[in-house]
Motif scaffolding. Structure first.
Motif, PDB file in Angstrom:
ATOM      1  N   ALA A  37       0.841  -1.051  -0.105  1.00 38.29           N
ATOM      2  CA  ALA A  37      -0.006   0.280  -0.164  1.00 38.29           C
ATOM      3  C   ALA A  37       0.838   0.947  -0.014  1.00 38.29           C
ATOM      4  CB  ALA A  37      -1.077  -0.082   1.316  1.00 38.29           C
ATOM      5  N   LYS A  39       4.173   1.508  -0.934  1.00 36.85           N
ATOM      6  CA  LYS A  39       4.660   1.781  -2.450  1.00 36.85           C
ATOM      7  C   LYS A  39       3.164   1.214  -3.466  1.00 36.85           C
ATOM      8  CE  LYS A  39       7.420  -1.307  -4.678  1.00 36.85           C
ATOM      9  NZ  LYS A  39       7.869  -2.802  -4.491  1.00 36.85           N
ATOM     10  N   GLY A  40       2.359   1.381  -3.716  1.00 36.37           N
ATOM     11  CA  GLY A  40       1.328   1.857  -4.056  1.00 36.37           C
ATOM     12  C   GLY A  40       1.118   3.570  -4.341  1.00 36.37           C
ATOM     13  N   PHE A  41       0.570   4.290  -2.985  1.00 38.68           N
ATOM     14  CA  PHE A  41       0.880   4.737  -2.810  1.00 38.68           C
ATOM     15  C   PHE A  41       1.943   6.074  -2.332  1.00 38.68           C
ATOM     16  CE2 PHE A  41       1.136   8.782  -0.058  1.00 38.68           C
ATOM     17  CZ  PHE A  41      -0.230   9.361   0.046  1.00 38.68           C
ATOM     18  N   LYS A  43       4.141   5.311  -6.041  1.00 41.75           N
ATOM     19  CA  LYS A  43       3.974   5.814  -6.980  1.00 41.75           C
ATOM     20  C   LYS A  43       2.614   6.096  -7.558  1.00 41.75           C
ATOM     21  CE  LYS A  43       6.720   1.665  -7.253  1.00 41.75           C
ATOM     22  NZ  LYS A  43       6.799  -0.155  -8.415  1.00 41.75           N
ATOM     23  N   ALA A  44       1.493   6.045  -7.004  1.00 40.49           N
ATOM     24  CA  ALA A  44       0.385   7.193  -7.686  1.00 40.49           C
ATOM     25  C   ALA A  44       0.198   8.248  -7.725  1.00 40.49           C
ATOM     26  CB  ALA A  44      -1.141   6.640  -6.425  1.00 40.49           C
ATOM     27  N   LYS A  49      -6.189   7.551  -6.681  1.00 38.92           N
ATOM     28  CA  LYS A  49      -5.607   6.608  -6.528  1.00 38.92           C
ATOM     29  C   LYS A  49      -4.511   6.508  -4.698  1.00 38.92           C
ATOM     30  CE  LYS A  49      -4.417   4.886 -11.141  1.00 38.92           C
ATOM     31  NZ  LYS A  49      -3.919   4.962 -12.190  1.00 38.92           N
ATOM     32  N   LYS A  50      -4.671   7.734  -4.624  1.00 36.08           N
ATOM     33  CA  LYS A  50      -3.705   7.581  -3.131  1.00 36.08           C
ATOM     34  C   LYS A  50      -4.401   7.597  -2.319  1.00 36.08           C
ATOM     35  CE  LYS A  50       0.300  10.579  -4.860  1.00 36.08           C
ATOM     36  NZ  LYS A  50       1.410  10.197  -4.146  1.00 36.08           N
ATOM     37  N   ILE A  52      -7.228   5.940  -2.616  1.00 36.09           N
ATOM     38  CA  ILE A  52      -7.786   4.435  -2.107  1.00 36.09           C
ATOM     39  C   ILE A  52      -6.102   3.961  -1.719  1.00 36.09           C
ATOM     40  CG2 ILE A  52      -7.319   2.605  -3.854  1.00 36.09           C
ATOM     41  CD1 ILE A  52      -8.879   4.163  -5.857  1.00 36.09           C
ATOM     42  N   TRP A  53      -5.133   4.020  -2.416  1.00 33.83           N
ATOM     43  CA  TRP A  53      -4.077   3.432  -1.145  1.00 33.83           C
ATOM     44  C   TRP A  53      -4.010   3.642  -0.154  1.00 33.83           C
ATOM     45  CZ3 TRP A  53      -2.337  -0.705  -3.041  1.00 33.83           C
ATOM     46  CH2 TRP A  53      -1.832  -1.041  -4.372  1.00 33.83           C
ATOM     47  N   ILE A  56      -6.150   1.692   2.126  1.00 37.85           N
ATOM     48  CA  ILE A  56      -5.812   0.547   2.078  1.00 37.85           C
ATOM     49  C   ILE A  56      -5.005  -0.028   3.335  1.00 37.85           C
ATOM     50  CG2 ILE A  56      -4.782  -1.423   0.959  1.00 37.85           C
ATOM     51  CD1 ILE A  56      -6.051  -0.943  -1.589  1.00 37.85           C
ATOM     52  N   GLY A  57      -4.416   1.215   3.024  1.00 34.01           N
ATOM     53  CA  GLY A  57      -3.175   1.301   4.307  1.00 34.01           C
ATOM     54  C   GLY A  57      -3.441   1.509   4.812  1.00 34.01           C
TER      55      GLY A  57
END
Length: 114
Positions: A37, A39-41, A43-44, A49-50, A52-53, A56-57
């Motif tokens: 989460a 890492k996805g945050f 890269k978003a 998207k941020k 959502i990540w 999730i985080g």
């Protein structure tokens, strides 16, 4: 008597480890999800998207925090490792030195004699 104490300590640690095995698995899963989460945050590119990540985080962090008793299981695993090492431990001769610098000095002295 020392072996009996190690056996008793190892038995208690094994029971604690088995009792906390589920929370250890939950902690590991929560931390892995949290890692991805983050890492996805990072890269978003868009705000949605941020968000959502981040959600999730937050859920993954809550899951990981709720499994804090897994730290007892980790400590019990370490105690089992120490008991295993002491059970099979070999005593070193005090006269036999395994220091590489001492061995180097001995070999250097042998080379200079020849």
């Amino acid at each position: 008597m020392k072996k009996f104490g190690l056996f008793l300590l190892g038995g208690i640690a094994a029971v604690i480890l088995l009792a906390n095995l589920g929370s250890m698995i939950g902690l590991a899963i929560g931390l892995v999800i949290l890692y991805f989460a983050v890492k996805g945050f990072m890269k978003a590119e868009t705000t949605s998207k941020k968000v959502i990540w981040a959600i999730i985080g937050i859920f993954a962090a809550c899951a990981a925090i709720s499994n804090v008793p897994a730290l007892l299981g980790i400590a019990a695993a370490y105690v089992l490792y120490v008991v295993y090492k002491k059970w099979n431990g070999k005593k070193q001769d005090p006269g036999k030195d395994n220091d590489p610098f001492v061995n180097f000095e001995k070999q250097w002295a042998e080379m200079n004699r020849n």
